[in-house]
Design an enzyme around this catalytic site. Structure first.
Site, PDB file in Angstrom:
ATOM      1  N   GLN A  12       0.819  -1.223   0.000  1.00 28.09           N
ATOM      2  CA  GLN A  12       0.000   0.000   0.000  1.00 28.09           C
ATOM      3  C   GLN A  12       0.850   1.268   0.000  1.00 28.09           C
ATOM      4  OE1 GLN A  12      -3.190  -0.325   2.956  1.00 28.09           O
ATOM      5  NE2 GLN A  12      -4.448  -1.278   1.383  1.00 28.09           N
ATOM      6  N   LYS A  43       3.644   6.184   8.964  1.00 31.66           N
ATOM      7  CA  LYS A  43       3.116   5.545  10.165  1.00 31.66           C
ATOM      8  C   LYS A  43       4.059   5.700  11.358  1.00 31.66           C
ATOM      9  CE  LYS A  43       0.557   1.454  11.543  1.00 31.66           C
ATOM     10  NZ  LYS A  43       0.145   0.084  11.204  1.00 31.66           N
TER      11      LYS A  43
END
Lengths: 588, 191
Positions: A119, A168
């Protein structure tokens, strides 16, 4: 929230805190691996309402609907990779229509960027041309500052979409929170005050004009409610006619006595002829788009043109203007009004009166007339009835893109700005359903109607599930002609009636579809039943899919074909009844 | 049906007006753009040119203020006056752009470019190359028994002339920096 300023908090927490500092109450989004820390904070905090859409494109359009109807920036939260790429259409739409939205996207951890990780997408690279600005935050210490800048850039100058890409690991790492006041100030501060000499010149032109016209656009809406009021004061004070682009509908009320209707490709005869024949054109927050000008070398040949715009790159882009004024519409109009009043509120009223009688003659042509029918519902009739039955409501209208959009612009009246949400610049089919959801979230007690075509509706109809989940009573008013109406119209008029792929075959039963989603379905095909059916839609407290079966081959008129000037517009079926010439059309 | 009486092959079948509205002559401009030296700023500038169909003849970039992280981009471009105005305002509205200067129209300016020219030759040609080097005030920065690398600074036309003269003498490789430019006199862009 008495947090110690030096206390370190996670990047995800910083995001939530920054959003709250900017007064964000609603976020439209869709979770995924790369944004889970932020979703965790949303869950723990509960101070920001999250609307779970069914596709990220819808999150962007819903944020646009929220922003357009409130004047506040809309916020969407999407994950990395497909989450971000799905949002691209919405970001581009917001860029074209100058809508302030802030997209927060997750990204793979910084140490995996460039590895073709799961992703992963080059989100800042992909969204660079479709945002006003974007940032990839590589250090949690900079995160708060970047989010403050993002809000600043999105809402200052010509508004637009921005994107903040947050890896992240940056969401997990900790840093002290910086408030907007502590963050370093941005050098991005576009000029809002217009040049006083130029404004003075325009006032003198207003005093001298014999055939003036105001041409307003979406910039008036973006400038704020005060700008609309100032525009009204100036128009009513001078007594000059005013037309508007699709984006600017509502700034001057449709019931106002100086209103001559929308201009452009499907604008009114009187508006376009007045633009063609005027001697003074005052463009207020519009951009001489190609749907407005028609053939540029024949555009309003004998007028002096004034252009008020906050974006210097809009000046002289398509049309050469005589007096450019770079500044915020509200500031410039206020200044202009003040000077005009102080000089004695002069206009050449006798000549302007004559100009009005010319405009009245054009109005008498009744360019929006159509052949009524008692057997089938004419789309124009459906909108006239919708207007009649809803105009007293606290009403917001969204549209999709196509014939229905133009008819809605022609037949619905807008009395206030921010009541009309439509995809003007990009022309995004599928805009209306999610946009109506964003509008309804922002205005829970108001009547929100999406005027749709069946083809556009099907592009984002999954969002009816969102409407049901959050109990948003949006009314989907589908003018169903079982065709891609505007495509069909161009094929009929310009491509020898070869209807290549413009027939919506295998349409669903919209009533059953509504029931499947858990909302109400209404079908109407008889003009005699229409009023009752619309009332039934309005009375139902919940989302409705209204399948209005309309005349299949109705064309949208008036129409200025491309490459033609304003005074060469087609008025109705009569002007198109000519011999068929089977020339192959190369380009659409 | 062809309701509009369009001739075969007419561009009016299009949803757009296909004839460009301007017919002016192209002009050459040298722009100095002061930007924040942040990630992606060059991509933004180049993307603007490619996305909107503008020309880039030469582009140089380097950080000029290390403490404030400002870079100066010098762009040589061509276009009609209307397009050139668009280029300037489009550049001006990029968020990391501080200032756009049109050196060509703002007054006299100096343009300089540096070139490294590799020439492989022997005998008479070697002597001739060195003589040319002298005439153009180039420097020899590397040599072997069969080759020279010349360093030459000057306006782009001077470099073009030198390169043309070196071709018959054995030019095999050429590196040019692109144009750096600055205004003459006491004025300077504010920072």
């Amino acid at each position: 929230m008495a947090r110690d300023r030096t206390e370190e908090i996670s990047g995800a927490r910083i995001v939530i805190q920054a959003l709250k500092e900017h007064g964000v109450d609603t976020v439209f989004g869709y979770p995924g691996g790369a944004v889970l820390p932020i979703y965790d904070e949303l869950f723990l905090d509960q101070g920001i309402k999250h609307i779970l859409v069914r596709h990220e494109q819808a999150a962007a359009h819903a944020a646009e609907g929220y922003a357009r109807s409130t004047g506040k920036p809309g916020v969407l939260l999407v994950t990395s990779g497909p989450g971000a790429t799905n949002a691209v259409t919405g970001l581009t739409d917001a860029l074209m229509d100058s809508i302030p939205i802030i997209c927060l996207s997750g990204q793979v951890p910084t140490f995996m960027i460039g590895n073709d990780a799961f992703q992963e997408a080059d989100t800042v690279g992909i969204t660079r041309p479709c945002t006003k600005h974007n940032w990839l935050v590589k250090d949690t210490a900079n995160l708060a500052e970047v989010i403050h800048q993002a809000f600043h850039v999105a809402t200052n100058g010509r508004p637009g979409p921005v994107l903040v890409d947050i890896p992240k690991d940056v969401q997990f790492a900790t840093a002290p929170y910086k408030t907007a006041a502590q963050a370093k100030t941005s050098h991005y501060n576009p000029r809002v005050k217009g040049d006083p000499d130029a404004i003075q010149t325009v006032v003198e032109m207003i005093e001298q004009a014999e055939r003036p016209i105001f041409y307003s656009g979406g910039g008036v809406v973006n400038s704020g409610d005060a700008a609309s009021q100032l525009l009204r004061d100036l128009v009513n004070g001078t007594g000059f006619p005013i037309t508007s682009t699709l984006m600017g509908l509502g700034c001057y009320p449709a019931s106002g006595k100086n209103w001559v209707g929308m201009l452009g490709m499907h604008g009114t005869y009187e508006a376009n002829l007045a633009m063609h024949g005027c001697d003074l054109m005052i463009c207020v927050g519009a951009r001489f788009d190609d749907r407005i000008t028609g053939r540029t070398d024949a555009f309003s040949p004998n007028s002096t043109k004034v252009h008020i715009d906050i974006d210097p790159s809009s000046i002289n882009k398509n049309i050469h203007v005589d007096v450019p004024i770079i500044g915020d519409v509200g500031h410039v109009l206020e200044h202009m009004l003040k000077i005009w009043r102080s000089r004695g509120r002069k206009t050449r009223s006798a000549e302007v009166k004559e100009w009005w009688s010319q405009i009245e003659e054009w109005k008498a042509v009744d360019c929006l007339r159509y052949k009524p029918s008692t057997e089938t519902i004419k789309p124009q009739y459906a909108l006239q009835r919708l207007e009649e039955l809803t105009k007293k409501h606290d009403r917001y209208i969204c549209t999709e893109v196509g014939q229905h959009q133009m008819w809605a612009a022609q037949f619905l009246g807008f009395e206030e700005p921010k009541r009309w949400m439509t995809s003007g610049g990009l022309g995004t089919m599928g805009y209306g359903v999610p946009s109506s959801i964003g509008v309804q979230v922002a205005n829970p007690r108001s009547l929100v109607i999406n005027v749709a075509g069946e083809a556009s509706f099907m592009m984002t109809m999954q969002e009816m599930s969102t409407a049901v989940q959050y109990n948003l009573p949006v009314k989907q008013f589908i003018l169903n002609n079982e065709r891609l109406g505007m495509v069909r119209q161009w094929q009929e008029l310009l491509h020898g009636e070869r209807y290549s792929s413009s027939y919506s075959e295998a349409l669903p039963d919209f009533v059953k579809l509504a029931e499947a989603f858990g909302c109400k379905g209404i079908k109407c095909e008889n003009p005699a039943d229409l009023d009752d059916a619309i009332k039934e839609m309005l009375d139902y407290d919940g989302p409705v899919i209204f399948d209005c079966l309309v005349e299949r081959h109705e064309n949208c008129f008036p129409m200025i074909p491309s490459g033609k000037a304003h005074n060469e517009m087609l008025l109705g079926e009569a002007s198109t009844q000519n011999t068929i010439d089977h020339t192959g059309a190369v380009l659409v | 049906m062809n309701a509009l009486h369009l001739k075969k092959g007419s561009s009016q079948h299009s949803a757009y007006h296909l004839k460009p509205g301007y017919g002016d002559e192209n002009e050459r401009r040298v722009l100095a753009v002061i930007v924040d030296n942040e990630a992606g700023v060059l991509a933004r500038v180049i993307g603007l040119f490619s996305g909107r169909g503008y020309n880039i003849e030469s582009l140089t970039v380097a950080e000029v203020n290390h403490s404030r992280h400002y870079s100066r981009i010098t762009i040589v471009t061509t276009g009609t006056p209307m397009v050139l105005e668009q280029i300037k305002s489009q550049l001006g509205r990029l968020v990391p752009v501080h200032d756009v200067h049109d050196l060509t129209t703002e007054g006299p300016h100096v343009e300089r470019e540096l070139a490294l020219v590799k020439v492989v030759c022997s005998d008479d040609k070697r002597v001739e190359a060195l003589r040319m080097c002298d005439v153009f005030r180039a420097k020899v920065v590397d040599t072997t028994l069969e080759s020279f690398v010349f360093e030459l600074t000057g306006a782009p036309e001077k470099i073009d002339a030198f390169v043309d003269l070196m071709k018959p003498l054995g030019l095999i490789d050429l590196a040019r920096t692109g144009v750096a430019a600055i205004s003459r006199g006491v004025d300077a862009p504010k920072e």
